[in-house]
Design an enzyme around this catalytic site. Structure first.
Site: not given
Length: 323
Positions: A86, A271-272, A209, A38
């Site tokens: 937000k 934002d993502h 990984h 965020c």
């Protein structure tokens, strides 16, 4: 997840407002966040600076409070500016365990940062408003357009920040375990095409990984999950996207009702994204596609309709675009 705005991702859920923007504007097929978390992401978007320049590495540090954002500059040059919802570009929130974990990555132990991802159904087929805070902020934005913006002689810039489709806090896990509940109502779940939901393939834990194993472990995803559990988490996430889309629709409708739609540029982004159990993870904090690929749609005067742009762009591009 930006892949939901174009084929084949858009086959999984009905997003009529995003489809409206695609018909009447431009969709960017390869838009990425500069940091899939965020505060660092928003710091990049509001400043136009890459993460190595903002030095916003996590949710504790964003931009300095007095940093001049693109909205500040637009306001200085005669725009009426308003923000709702937000923001999170100066600082966010993390629990104590999150903060400790951020500085102990080279130590030979791991802390689970999140509760195990789960789904929760609320209300009935008539329950339209699930994320009440977001709806209240959408209402504020709609009222501002109808009561104030419509009367301005100068141009305006309005920002509406939504929390959805971010997962909800999980009270069952306690304060230290973030947001791992995918919550929706039957009304929104019916917008999801279960047949189109793809179940991601996972590597075995021994083949992962170390960085992926670390991410899965801290996100509480190394336990057993049935295909039904994974499919439901993904379906509930898509349903939460459908509710978000409806809020976008409210803004578009308010602009149409006031006669402002034809002369207003609308930008929709995030934002993502959300991994939604891809790579045995949920949430964000990963440069995998689900987490880093964001939606970016633009419509309005001067923007070509039904255009798809394959160029790679990112959230720092919003600053010069706005100016």
């Amino acid at each position: 997840d930006g892949r939901l705005t174009f084929f084949p991702g858009n086959q999984t859920v009905d997003l009529p407002s995003i489809n409206f923007m695609k018909r009447h504007g431009t969709v960017f097929l390869n838009a990425y966040t500069n940091s899939p978390i965020c505060c660092p992401s928003r710091a990049a978007m509001w400043s136009g600076l890459f993460t190595h320049l903002t030095e916003s590495w996590n949710n504790f540090k964003g931009l300095d409070p007095d940093y001049v954002t693109w909205m500040d500059l637009m306001e200085k040059h005669g725009y009426h500016a308003q923000k709702f919802g937000k923001l999170d570009f100066t600082s966010g929130h993390h629990s104590v365990s999150n903060r400790v974990e951020a500085w102990t990555r080279d130590v030979n132990f791991l802390l689970r940062q999140e509760g195990r991802p789960m789904v929760k159904l609320t209300g009935d087929r008539k329950q339209f408003r699930v994320m009440e805070t977001d709806w209240q902020n959408t209402d504020k934005a709609v009222n501002w357009i109808k009561e104030e913006a419509v009367n301005f002689t100068q141009p305006f810039i309005l920002y509406l920040g939504l929390n959805l489709p971010h997962p909800y806090p999980s009270p069952y896990a306690g304060e230290n375990f973030g947001s791992s509940t995918f919550l929706t109502s039957p009304y929104w779940l019916e917008k999801v095409n279960y047949e189109a939901i793809k179940i991601p393939k996972w590597s075995s834990l021994s083949e992962m990984h170390p960085v992926d194993y670390y991410s899965s472990y801290t996100k509480n995803c190394t336990g057993e999950f049935t295909k039904e559990e994974v499919r439901n988490i993904r379906a509930f996430y898509y349903a939460m996207c459908a509710e978000t889309d409806a809020m976008l629709g409210e803004i578009i409708s308010a602009l149409r009702d006031t006669g402002l739609l034809g002369k207003t540029i609308i930008i929709f982004t995030a934002d993502h994204g959300e991994l939604a159990m891809e790579h045995r993870q949920f949430y964000k904090m990963s440069m995998y596609e689900g987490s880093s690929h964001v939606p970016l749609l633009v419509m309005g005067p001067g923007v070509r309709q039904q255009q798809q742009i394959p160029d790679v762009v990112s959230l720092v591009d919003i600053y010069p675009t706005m100016l």
